[in-house]
Design a protein around this motif. Structure first.
Motif, PDB file in Angstrom:
ATOM      1  N   HIS A  53      15.883 -35.450 -21.574  1.00  0.00           N
ATOM      2  CA  HIS A  53      14.703 -35.344 -21.251  1.00  0.00           C
ATOM      3  C   HIS A  53      13.639 -35.523 -21.393  1.00  0.00           C
ATOM      4  CE1 HIS A  53      11.962 -31.565 -19.927  1.00  0.00           C
ATOM      5  NE2 HIS A  53      12.465 -32.181 -18.843  1.00  0.00           N
ATOM      6  N   ASP A  58       7.239 -24.896 -20.420  1.00  0.00           N
ATOM      7  CA  ASP A  58       8.109 -25.361 -19.410  1.00  0.00           C
ATOM      8  C   ASP A  58       9.224 -24.611 -19.558  1.00  0.00           C
ATOM      9  OD1 ASP A  58       6.433 -27.799 -17.957  1.00  0.00           O
ATOM     10  OD2 ASP A  58       6.755 -28.830 -19.776  1.00  0.00           O
ATOM     11  N   LEU A 102      12.076 -25.956 -22.161  1.00  0.00           N
ATOM     12  CA  LEU A 102      11.968 -26.800 -22.892  1.00  0.00           C
ATOM     13  C   LEU A 102      10.985 -28.248 -23.478  1.00  0.00           C
ATOM     14  CD1 LEU A 102      12.068 -27.689 -18.869  1.00  0.00           C
ATOM     15  CD2 LEU A 102      14.289 -28.433 -20.291  1.00  0.00           C
ATOM     16  N   ALA A 134      21.795 -30.039 -12.294  1.00  0.00           N
ATOM     17  CA  ALA A 134      21.347 -28.801 -13.141  1.00  0.00           C
ATOM     18  C   ALA A 134      22.035 -28.893 -14.152  1.00  0.00           C
ATOM     19  CB  ALA A 134      20.979 -28.452 -12.267  1.00  0.00           C
ATOM     20  N   LYS A 165      18.858 -22.687 -10.468  1.00  0.00           N
ATOM     21  CA  LYS A 165      17.864 -22.623  -8.980  1.00  0.00           C
ATOM     22  C   LYS A 165      18.564 -21.274  -8.448  1.00  0.00           C
ATOM     23  CE  LYS A 165      16.390 -25.577  -4.501  1.00  0.00           C
ATOM     24  NZ  LYS A 165      16.643 -26.759  -4.344  1.00  0.00           N
ATOM     25  N   HIS A 196      11.142 -30.346  -8.450  1.00  0.00           N
ATOM     26  CA  HIS A 196      12.442 -29.547  -9.258  1.00  0.00           C
ATOM     27  C   HIS A 196      11.078 -28.416 -10.295  1.00  0.00           C
ATOM     28  CE1 HIS A 196       9.754 -32.263 -11.224  1.00  0.00           C
ATOM     29  NE2 HIS A 196       9.944 -31.667 -12.526  1.00  0.00           N
ATOM     30  N   GLU A 197      10.594 -27.734  -9.494  1.00  0.00           N
ATOM     31  CA  GLU A 197       9.780 -27.042 -10.176  1.00  0.00           C
ATOM     32  C   GLU A 197       8.700 -25.921  -8.864  1.00  0.00           C
ATOM     33  OE1 GLU A 197       6.984 -28.041 -13.031  1.00  0.00           O
ATOM     34  OE2 GLU A 197       6.513 -30.207 -11.529  1.00  0.00           O
ATOM     35  N   HIS A 208      10.731 -24.856 -14.312  1.00  0.00           N
ATOM     36  CA  HIS A 208      12.051 -25.642 -13.348  1.00  0.00           C
ATOM     37  C   HIS A 208      13.327 -25.476 -12.526  1.00  0.00           C
ATOM     38  CE1 HIS A 208       8.788 -28.508 -14.693  1.00  0.00           C
ATOM     39  NE2 HIS A 208       8.691 -27.508 -15.604  1.00  0.00           N
ATOM     40  N   HIS A 209      13.501 -25.885 -11.550  1.00  0.00           N
ATOM     41  CA  HIS A 209      15.194 -25.719 -11.857  1.00  0.00           C
ATOM     42  C   HIS A 209      15.962 -26.903 -11.962  1.00  0.00           C
ATOM     43  CE1 HIS A 209      15.425 -27.779  -7.946  1.00  0.00           C
ATOM     44  NE2 HIS A 209      13.586 -26.444  -7.517  1.00  0.00           N
ATOM     45  N   ASN A 210      15.108 -28.030 -11.977  1.00  0.00           N
ATOM     46  CA  ASN A 210      15.933 -29.461 -12.760  1.00  0.00           C
ATOM     47  C   ASN A 210      14.726 -29.858 -13.677  1.00  0.00           C
ATOM     48  OD1 ASN A 210      17.577 -31.243 -12.683  1.00  0.00           O
ATOM     49  ND2 ASN A 210      18.360 -31.588 -10.621  1.00  0.00           N
ATOM     50  N   ILE A 211      15.644 -31.193 -13.953  1.00  0.00           N
ATOM     51  CA  ILE A 211      14.389 -31.808 -14.941  1.00  0.00           C
ATOM     52  C   ILE A 211      13.469 -32.654 -13.949  1.00  0.00           C
ATOM     53  CG2 ILE A 211      15.480 -31.173 -16.917  1.00  0.00           C
ATOM     54  CD1 ILE A 211      16.505 -34.118 -17.124  1.00  0.00           C
ATOM     55  N   LEU A 228      13.750 -23.937 -17.852  1.00  0.00           N
ATOM     56  CA  LEU A 228      14.149 -24.293 -16.913  1.00  0.00           C
ATOM     57  C   LEU A 228      14.959 -23.237 -16.689  1.00  0.00           C
ATOM     58  CD1 LEU A 228      15.928 -27.002 -15.238  1.00  0.00           C
ATOM     59  CD2 LEU A 228      17.327 -27.316 -17.417  1.00  0.00           C
TER      60      LEU A 228
END
Lengths: 318, 362
Positions: B216, B121, B99, B190, B126, B159-160, B176-179, B123
Motif C-alpha cells: 500500500h 486514513d 492506514l 479490497a 464498501k 476509493h474514498e 477509504h473502501h479501497n487503496i 479503510l
C-alpha cells in the motif's frame, strides 16, 4: 561560532544591496542568524535602517534560517508586481503587493520563528527588561501592545527584548531577546513619532491587511545587549481605551492560565512542557490588567511596578 | 554538486553515527534539505537514538530539539485522534483498518519514529461505508460545503469519501473502501486486503497485513502526482521492510507473491528500484528477480523519479528536476482514471473555472 564585530550600519547601502542580491548577507538577531536573499532595493533600505546596530556576516558557514523575498514566478507579476516570502524555496503564504516587500520580510521572519523554534516556549507577546527582570505583555492585536512596548523601550527605561515574540527557555523560563523592529500600525505610528522623535523608522507601507504600517528600529541598547536574558517577573495585559484614566488591576493567576495558553504559538506542540512552563511562569510572576489612554501615565505606572514589589494577596502574589 | 548535497542528507539518515564528521557548513545544508523534505524530525530522532546528538555542534542543537518536540507532539496527537475515531465507530462492530501513518503510530512501528503526520486514513468495507460516514457525522466530522460535482465524483469513482474535518478539532479523516480509485487501471480487490488485516493488541483497530502495508505504501507513493513527501515515503518503506523482514524469514518471497496476487507488482518493483537507487537500501537480489523486469520503462521512470525524489529545494533544483516534477504531477490523474473519464473530468474542471472566473469579474 565567532561573533563578527561589525554591524550592518557600517556597511554601505550599496554593499548591503549587493550582498542581499548574492544571498550572502546574514544578520544576527538575538540567538538567531537569518541569511537573507533579495534583489529588491527597498528591502535593502529597510534592513539598513532597521538593523543598523545588528552584527552581520557575509556567507557564514551556518545560518539558522535561509529566507528570501522576491517576485513570484507567475503571470500576474507582469500585470501587478508582487513580492513573495520564501523559506528554503517554500512560500508559506500568498504573495503581497510589491510595495509591501520590506514589511513582508519582517512578518515572514516572525512566522519562521513561530513555526519552527520549538526549542523555546513562544508567546505572542512583547517583553521588556529592567533590573534583570522581564515584563511580558501578551495581548491580541488592537490592544495597543506594540505602542506601549515602543514607549517603554524608548522613554520608559526598559530594555526591549521583543515586540512580537516572547521566547522563553522551557527549563529556566528566562526570556531571550530578539531585539528586532517594532511593528506599529495606523494612528500608533503618529503617536510614537511624537512621543519618541529621535527614533528611526522604515518607510510607511499603506493598504496592508493591517492598514498603514511602519517598523521602528529597536533602541541601540537593546541590540547591544541582545544576548542577555531576563527572568520574567510580571505579566501585564495592556488595553488602550480612549480617555481612560490609568488603571492597574491585579489578575487572579487561575484566570491568567488560559489567556497565556491562547497567546502561545506552541502550547500544544510542547505538550506537558508547555503546560508546566505556564504553571511555573505564573508561580513566579505578578499578573495585572492595565487600562490606559496616555503613554506618560503608563510609564509612571510601569516605574511603580518595577520599583515596588507590591504585597499582593495570596491568590495574586508571586 | 546538486546530487552531492542531497547525498549528504540521505547518507546521514541511514548512517547517523557519521554525523560527527560533518562540518558546520554541511549541517547548514542538511538541516535546510531535511526541513524542506519533511524529514527533520526523523533525522533528529535517529541522531538521538544513535547517541551522537550531544556531540554535534552547538548551533545545530536547538533545531534538533525543536524537531523532536514537533514529532513527539504529532505522534501523541495522531494516537489521540485515532482514539476519538475508535470511540465513534466502535458501536458499528466492524473492523476499522488504520492506514499509513496513523497505522504505524498506533501499531508502534519504527516507521512512526520522528514521522510527521497528515490526515488519518482508514479503510472499511464498501458495503458499510454509509454507516461509517453517519457515525462520524454524529461525532462531529463533516465534509462541509462541497461542490455537488466533486461530491458525486468522489462517491462514484473514488476509493474514498470526500475528506471529513472535525468541527471542533479541525482534524481530517479520509474514509477509504479501497487503496486505489475504482477508476484506476489496476485496482486490487479490497476484500483480499480486508481478509488479511490483523487486529492490534489492546486496541479497537486493525492494520493491513505486513506485506499489504508495504504494498500500500508503494502503491500510494507511485500513484501520487507530487513527491513533496516522496523521500519520507521511501524512508517509511525502508523502515517497514527492515522491521518486517527481521520478524519473518519468509517475508521477501511472501511480499512479491502477494503483490502478484493483488495485481500491484509494478509499484512494488518501482519501490525496490528507488529504495536502491535513492536510499542505497539493500533489496535482496532474489526478491528483485521474482518481479518482472521492465528495462525500457525504467529508463523513463528513472528520468522522472531520480530527480523527482530529491528535495524540492533551491540547493538541489535543476531544470531537469522541474520538468520531472511537472510530468509526474500530470501523471497522477492519468494513473487514477481511465482516459475517457479523465478527459471528461478535466474538461469540466477547466470549463467551470472559466465560467466561475467570468461570473466573478462581471
Amino acid at each position: 561560532m565567532k561573533q563578527a564585530g561589525v554591524v550592518v550600519g557600517e556597511l554601505g547601502l550599496q554593499q548591503l544591496h549587493e550582498a542581499l542580491q548574492k544571498g550572502v548577507f546574514a544578520v544576527q538577531t538575538g540567538l538567531l542568524r537569518f541569511r537573507i536573499r533579495s534583489s529588491f532595493e527597498d528591502v535593502a533600505q529597510s534592513i539598513h535602517a532597521l538593523y543598523a546596530e545588528h552584527p552581520f556576516q557575509l556567507a557564514p558557514e551556518f545560518a539558522d534560517f535561509h529566507v528570501e523575498v522576491r517576485a513570484p514566478w507567475n503571470l500576474r507579476r507582469w500585470l501587478r508586481p508582487q513580492a513573495e516570502f520564501f523559506i528554503d524555496g517554500d512560500p508559506p503564504f500568498e504573495p503581497l503587493p510589491r510595495d509591501q516587500a520590506p514589511a513582508l520580510l519582517e512578518w515572514g521572519m516572525n512566522w519562521t520563528i513561530a513555526a519552527s523554534c520549538h526549542q523555546w516556549f513562544t508567546l505572542h507577546a512583547a517583553s521588556l527588561e529592567r533590573g534583570g527582570h522581564a515584563v511580558i505583555l501578551p495581548a491580541p492585536p488592537g490592544t495597543g501592545k506594540s505602542t506601549l512596548c515602543a514607549a517603554l523601550a524608548f522613554r520608559g527605561g526598559w530594555r526591549l527584548l521583543s515586540d512580537e515574540l516572547t521566547l522563553l527557555d522551557p527549563d529556566t523560563l528566562y526570556a531571550n531577546a530578539l531585539a528586532r523592529a517594532i511593528n506599529l500600525k495606523n494612528a500608533s505610528i503618529d503617536i510614537i513619532r511624537q512621543f519618541a522623535p529621535a527614533a528611526v523608522w522604515s518607510p510607511e507601507t499603506y493598504d496592508t491587511s493591517k492598514g498603514r504600517v511602519a517598523h521602528l528600529r529597536p533602541p541601540i541598547e537593546s541590540v547591544r545587549r541582545m544576548r542577555e536574558t531576563a527572568s520574567p517577573r510580571w505579566i501585564i495585559f495592556p488595553k488602550y481605551q480612549a480617555g481612560a484614566a490609568p488603571l492597574l488591576t491585579p489578575r487572579p493567576k487561575t484566570a491568567t492560565f488560559m489567556p497565556l495558553a491562547e497567546n502561545a504559538f506552541n502550547y500544544s506542540t510542547l505538550g506537558q512542557t508547555g503546560f508546566d512552563a505556564i504553571a511555573r511562569l505564573l508561580d513566579q510572576c505578578d499578573c495585572y490588567d492595565f487600562v490606559y489612554s496616555q503613554l506618560d501615565d503608563a510609564l509612571e505606572v510601569f516605574d511603580w511596578i518595577a520599583d515596588n514589589s507590591p504585597g499582593l494577596p495570596a491568590e495574586y502574589a508571586a | 554538486m546538486t546530487v552531492h548535497c542531497a547525498r549528504l542528507l540521505l547518507d546521514l539518515m541511514r548512517a547517523p553515527t557519521e554525523a560527527t564528521s560533518l562540518s558546520l557548513a554541511d549541517w547548514d545544508t542538511v538541516l535546510r534539505l531535511a526541513r524542506r523534505a519533511n524529514l527533520i524530525s526523523r533525522l533528529a530522532e535517529s541522531l538521538d537514538r544513535s547517541g551522537v546528538r550531544n556531540a554535534l555542534p552547538t548551533p545545530v542543537q536547538p533545531h534538533l530539539t525543536a524537531a523532536l518536540a514537533l514529532s513527539t507532539h504529532q505522534r501523541q496527537a495522531i494516537v489521540w485522534e485515532a482514539r476519538h475515531i475508535g470511540t465513534a465507530l466502535q458501536p458499528l462492530g466492524l473492523p476499522v483498518i488504520l492506514l499509513k501513518g496513523a497505522g504505524y503510530a498506533v501499531a508502534n512501528l519504527n516507521a512512526a519514529r520522528g514521522r510527521l503526520f497528515g490526515d488519518v486514513d482508514i479503510l472499511v468495507p464498501k458495503s458499510r461505508i454509509n454507516e461509517v460516514e453517519a457515525a462520524l457525522m454524529l461525532h462531529g466530522w463533516s465534509t462541509g460545503h462541497i461542490d455537488p460535482y466533486d461530491n458525486r465524483y468522489y462517491r462514484q469513482w473514488m476509493h474514498e469519501l470526500p475528506p471529513m474535518a472535525h468541527l471542533k478539532r479541525g482534524t481530517v479523516i479520509d474514509v477509504h473502501h479501497n487503496i486505489l480509485p475504482d477508476s484506476a487501471r489496476n485496482t486490487p480487490t479490497a476484500a483480499l486486503l480486508l481478509q488479511a488485516a490483523v487486529a492490534l493488541p489492546e486496541n479497537p483497530f486493525y492494520v493491513l497485513a505486513p506485506c499489504d502495508r508495504v504494498i500500500h505504501s508503494a502503491t500510494h507513493l507511485f500513484h501520487e502526482g507530487e513527491l513533496s513527501n516522496g523521500l519520507r515515503d521511501l524512508f517509511d518503506l525502508a523502515d517497514l521492510l527492515d522491521e518486517f523482514s527481521a520478524e519473518d524469514n519468509a517475508f521477501w518471497p511472501t511480499l512479491t507473491e502477494r503483490a502478484r496476487e493483488l495485481g500491484l507488482e509494478w509499484p512494488l518493483r518501482l519501490a525496490f528500484r528507488y529504495l536502491e537507487h535513492v536510499l542505497d537500501y539493500p533489496i535482496p537480489p532474489d526478491a528483485k528477480s521474482r518481479l518482472v523486469r521492465r528495462p525500457l520503462a525504467d529508463l523513463v521512470h528513472d528520468a522522472l523519479y531520480l530527480p523527482g525524489f530529491l528535495p524540492d529545494h533551491p540547493l538541489c533544483n535543476t531544470p531537469k528536476a522541474g520538468i520531472a516534477r511537472t510530468i509526474l504531477y500530470q501523471r497522477g490523474p492519468y494513473l487514477r482514471m481511465r482516459p475517457g473519464l479523465l478527459v471528461a473530468h478535466l474538461g469540466r474542471k477547466a470549463f467551470m473555472r472559466l465560467y466561475k472566473n467570468t461570473s466573478r469579474s462581471t
